[in-house]
Design a protein around this motif. Structure first.
Motif, PDB file in Angstrom:
ATOM      1  N   ARG A 134       0.816  -1.214   0.000  1.00  0.00           N
ATOM      2  CA  ARG A 134       0.000   0.000   0.000  1.00  0.00           C
ATOM      3  C   ARG A 134       0.848   1.262   0.000  1.00  0.00           C
ATOM      4  NH1 ARG A 134      -3.763  -0.327   5.051  1.00  0.00           N
ATOM      5  NH2 ARG A 134      -4.671   1.526   4.023  1.00  0.00           N
ATOM      6  N   LEU A 135       2.124   1.124   0.300  1.00  0.00           N
ATOM      7  CA  LEU A 135       2.996   2.292   0.411  1.00  0.00           C
ATOM      8  C   LEU A 135       3.825   2.443  -0.851  1.00  0.00           C
ATOM      9  CD1 LEU A 135       4.251   1.855   4.086  1.00  0.00           C
ATOM     10  CD2 LEU A 135       2.444   3.352   3.259  1.00  0.00           C
ATOM     11  N   GLN A 136       3.694   3.563  -1.485  1.00  0.00           N
ATOM     12  CA  GLN A 136       4.456   3.865  -2.686  1.00  0.00           C
ATOM     13  C   GLN A 136       5.097   5.239  -2.520  1.00  0.00           C
ATOM     14  OE1 GLN A 136       4.976   1.714  -5.078  1.00  0.00           O
ATOM     15  NE2 GLN A 136       3.579   0.191  -4.191  1.00  0.00           N
ATOM     16  N   PRO A 137       6.354   5.382  -2.905  1.00  0.00           N
ATOM     17  CA  PRO A 137       6.976   6.713  -2.808  1.00  0.00           C
ATOM     18  C   PRO A 137       6.186   7.757  -3.584  1.00  0.00           C
ATOM     19  CG  PRO A 137       8.613   5.027  -3.288  1.00  0.00           C
ATOM     20  CD  PRO A 137       7.276   4.357  -3.418  1.00  0.00           C
TER      21      PRO A 137
ATOM     22  N   LEU B 232       5.600  11.047   0.568  1.00  0.00           N
ATOM     23  CA  LEU B 232       6.171   9.885   1.246  1.00  0.00           C
ATOM     24  C   LEU B 232       7.483   9.460   0.583  1.00  0.00           C
ATOM     25  CD1 LEU B 232       5.745   7.605   3.374  1.00  0.00           C
ATOM     26  CD2 LEU B 232       4.623   6.306   1.558  1.00  0.00           C
ATOM     27  N   HIS B 233       8.459   9.103   1.436  1.00  0.00           N
ATOM     28  CA  HIS B 233       9.730   8.530   0.993  1.00  0.00           C
ATOM     29  C   HIS B 233       9.996   7.277   1.816  1.00  0.00           C
ATOM     30  CE1 HIS B 233      10.913  12.140  -1.337  1.00  0.00           C
ATOM     31  NE2 HIS B 233      10.244  12.786  -0.390  1.00  0.00           N
ATOM     32  N   LEU B 234      10.373   6.201   1.157  1.00  0.00           N
ATOM     33  CA  LEU B 234      10.671   4.952   1.851  1.00  0.00           C
ATOM     34  C   LEU B 234      12.150   4.859   2.149  1.00  0.00           C
ATOM     35  CD1 LEU B 234       8.486   2.388  -0.137  1.00  0.00           C
ATOM     36  CD2 LEU B 234       7.924   3.606   1.968  1.00  0.00           C
ATOM     37  N   GLY B 235      12.482   4.208   3.286  1.00  0.00           N
ATOM     38  CA  GLY B 235      13.873   4.006   3.653  1.00  0.00           C
ATOM     39  C   GLY B 235      14.577   3.073   2.688  1.00  0.00           C
ATOM     40  N   ALA B 236      15.903   3.123   2.702  1.00  0.00           N
ATOM     41  CA  ALA B 236      16.679   2.309   1.762  1.00  0.00           C
ATOM     42  C   ALA B 236      16.687   0.844   2.151  1.00  0.00           C
ATOM     43  CB  ALA B 236      18.115   2.841   1.685  1.00  0.00           C
ATOM     44  N   GLU B 237      16.524   0.536   3.436  1.00  0.00           N
ATOM     45  CA  GLU B 237      16.652  -0.852   3.884  1.00  0.00           C
ATOM     46  C   GLU B 237      15.659  -1.111   5.002  1.00  0.00           C
ATOM     47  OE1 GLU B 237      20.184  -3.904   5.454  1.00  0.00           O
ATOM     48  OE2 GLU B 237      20.603  -1.787   5.027  1.00  0.00           O
ATOM     49  N   ALA B 238      15.016  -2.288   4.968  1.00  0.00           N
ATOM     50  CA  ALA B 238      14.065  -2.684   6.007  1.00  0.00           C
ATOM     51  C   ALA B 238      14.783  -3.425   7.122  1.00  0.00           C
ATOM     52  CB  ALA B 238      12.957  -3.553   5.412  1.00  0.00           C
ATOM     53  N   ASP B 239      14.116  -3.556   8.254  1.00  0.00           N
ATOM     54  CA  ASP B 239      14.650  -4.276   9.407  1.00  0.00           C
ATOM     55  C   ASP B 239      14.090  -5.695   9.399  1.00  0.00           C
ATOM     56  OD1 ASP B 239      15.424  -5.285  11.841  1.00  0.00           O
ATOM     57  OD2 ASP B 239      15.030  -3.444  12.945  1.00  0.00           O
TER      58      ASP B 239
ATOM     59  N   ILE C 234       9.957  -1.103   8.168  1.00  0.00           N
ATOM     60  CA  ILE C 234      10.737  -0.305   7.237  1.00  0.00           C
ATOM     61  C   ILE C 234      10.556   1.161   7.616  1.00  0.00           C
ATOM     62  CG2 ILE C 234       8.858  -0.173   5.544  1.00  0.00           C
ATOM     63  CD1 ILE C 234      11.034  -0.131   3.355  1.00  0.00           C
ATOM     64  N   ASP C 235      11.626   1.918   7.521  1.00  0.00           N
ATOM     65  CA  ASP C 235      11.568   3.343   7.838  1.00  0.00           C
ATOM     66  C   ASP C 235      10.886   4.109   6.709  1.00  0.00           C
ATOM     67  OD1 ASP C 235      12.914   2.994  10.240  1.00  0.00           O
ATOM     68  OD2 ASP C 235      14.879   3.238   9.307  1.00  0.00           O
ATOM     69  N   VAL C 236      10.045   5.041   7.089  1.00  0.00           N
ATOM     70  CA  VAL C 236       9.401   5.936   6.131  1.00  0.00           C
ATOM     71  C   VAL C 236       9.676   7.370   6.574  1.00  0.00           C
ATOM     72  CG1 VAL C 236       7.600   4.310   5.485  1.00  0.00           C
ATOM     73  CG2 VAL C 236       7.206   5.869   7.375  1.00  0.00           C
ATOM     74  N   TYR C 237       9.782   8.264   5.600  1.00  0.00           N
ATOM     75  CA  TYR C 237      10.094   9.663   5.883  1.00  0.00           C
ATOM     76  C   TYR C 237       9.143  10.550   5.090  1.00  0.00           C
ATOM     77  CZ  TYR C 237      14.411   7.574   7.595  1.00  0.00           C
ATOM     78  OH  TYR C 237      15.320   6.799   8.270  1.00  0.00           O
ATOM     79  N   VAL C 238       8.833  11.676   5.700  1.00  0.00           N
ATOM     80  CA  VAL C 238       7.978  12.664   5.053  1.00  0.00           C
ATOM     81  C   VAL C 238       8.685  14.008   5.159  1.00  0.00           C
ATOM     82  CG1 VAL C 238       5.719  13.760   4.967  1.00  0.00           C
ATOM     83  CG2 VAL C 238       5.926  11.386   5.747  1.00  0.00           C
TER      84      VAL C 238
END
Length: 454
Positions: free
Chosen positions: A296-299, A322-329, A335-339
């Protein structure tokens, strides 16, 4: 003995026409139970009642993530000493500074040495330039001398030729011819010597010009090094480096003095941290999302940012993408997301908690929604309190017909219309006062106490 039918009718009519007592009249005037509660302004003030407007939102298509603001990497600027020396601080902790403001000064012995080096280079450059000018004059003199010798040689050659013609015609002239040839040879020797000196002078000029170019290059490099230390342009520094006694360090951009670990007057070594500036407006919201929500999450999805504790979307809201992190845990399965917010707000400061509302489906239908905090649990029922559209000092207890929620907003399927408002803060007191299996009327006193209608 039986009474006549006429007498029975008279007694029945008298009984029906008997006047009612005060108690009977009070029972007849008792109002029917109601779900309305009067909340005049004094009551709202004492109970802290606040109304929240009903909004149309895509609750089912909204993903809400908690997070906090953090500074962007480029928002923090560390100022370190370019040289060892004694610092004098010109700002205070948490002081806001503008671009170009003085931060601190350094009295550095190494800067004095750099000034001496620049002075020596400049003196050598002036000496070399003067020597080149002198050699140019000497070269011109050599050229004139050589030219005069060549003219003398030409005259001597003509004399020798004239004497030889005379000898052929009249004879004799042997001694004169010999003397003339000797003088011609001497002149030619002088021409060769003059040409040699001319070449030597030209070579010396070339050598001095090379030294001059090297000195100019050294000057440019020394000025560039000094400009890097002083934070200035080499061209602007060229005419005033002699008058600079202490190194002034100024702010490259506006910001707030975040750290100041050095006291004024302290001796600091080269490259030691003196202070840190932070531009608190350059922030981003960081949050974590479950990896199961990645489909459901798209940059680039639109995001609304709300301050933690805000009662309505109309209060303290920012928008962003929305911006997604480069690497998930892989351990936490997140996964990190940034706004990155568009614009600024008073609550958008580093470390402040906020919520990101991500619209995962922009084409979804809007539903009427109210804050989830406005819904109270009363036994097995869930209720909210609607502000009476006809009387703003009265609220209506409504059994909630709810749909899906996103953790902050909940869909209301019936009982609301556009433009309505519900009780947000203070709804719990209203729920306690009106709690019961059947609706009952009542009112609050100005001191906030509840009085049930009889």
């Amino acid at each position: 003995m039986k009474l006549p039918i006429t007498l029975w009718l008279v007694l029945f009519a008298a009984a029906c026409s008997r006047p009612t007592t005060g108690t009977d009249a009070h029972e007849d005037e008792t109002p029917m139970p109601t779900n309305r509660i009067a909340v005049p302004p004094p009551v709202r003030k004492n109970l802290g009642i606040e109304f929240v407007p009903v909004e149309r939102r895509r609750v089912a298509a909204t993903l809400r993530l908690p997070g906090h603001f953090e500074l962007l990497p480029q928002a923090r600027h560390e100022r370190r000493t370019p040289m060892a020396g004694r610092v004098t601080i010109a700002v205070a902790p948490l002081q806001e500074v503008a671009a170009g403001d003085l931060l601190y000064t350094i009295d550095a012995p190494e800067w004095r040495a750099a000034q001496r080096e620049l002075g020596q280079i400049e003196a050598d450059l002036r000496t070399t330039t003067a020597r080149i000018a002198t050699m140019q004059l000497l070269l011109a003199a050599h050229h004139l001398h050589e030219q005069s010798l060549r003219e003398a040689a030409a005259v001597m050659e003509e004399r020798v030729q004239s004497l030889e013609r005379t000898r052929e015609s009249v004879g004799g002239q042997a001694q004169a011819i010999a003397d003339a040839k000797v003088q011609l040879a001497q002149v030619r020797a002088q021409i060769a010597e003059a040409a040699e000196k001319h070449v030597e002078t030209q070579a010396r000029i070339t050598e001095l010009e090379s030294d001059e170019r090297a000195l100019r290059t050294r000057t440019e490099l020394a000025l560039a090094a000094a400009a890097a230390v002083l934070g200035d342009e080499p061209a602007a520094l060229a005419g005033r480096w002699r008058t600079i006694g202490t190194i002034e360090v100024r702010a490259d951009a506006a910001g707030t003095v975040e750290r100041l670990p050095v006291a004024s007057g302290a001796w600091v070594e080269a490259h030691e941290l003196v202070l840190t500036l932070a531009d608190l407006s350059q922030v981003r919201l960081g949050a974590q999302a479950l990896k199961s929500g990645l489909p459901r999450l798209q940059p680039g999805l639109p995001v609304r940012i709300h301050a933690a504790g805000a009662a309505s979307a109309a209060t303290a809201v920012l928008t962003g993408t929305l911006h997604l992190g480069a690497e998930a845990d892989p351990t936490q399965r997140t996964i990190d997301v940034y706004v990155h917010p568009e614009g600024t707000a008073s609550f958008a400061r580093p470390g402040v908690a906020a919520f990101a509302e991500i619209e995962t489906a922009s084409g979804a239908a809007d539903e009427l929604a109210i804050p989830l905090a406005a819904v109270m649990q009363d036994g097995l029922d869930r209720v909210f309190f609607l502000r009476d559209p006809k009387n703003g000092d009265q609220v209506i207890r409504v059994a909630a017909d709810l749909g899906v929620d996103d953790g902050r907003w909940v869909e209301v399927k019936s009982g609301l219309a556009d433009g309505d408002a519900v009780v947000g803060a203070g709804a719990y007191a209203l729920m306690l006062a009106s709690s019961g299996s059947a609706p009952k009327g009542g009112h609050f006193h100005a001191d906030g106490t509840w009085h049930e209608d009889h």
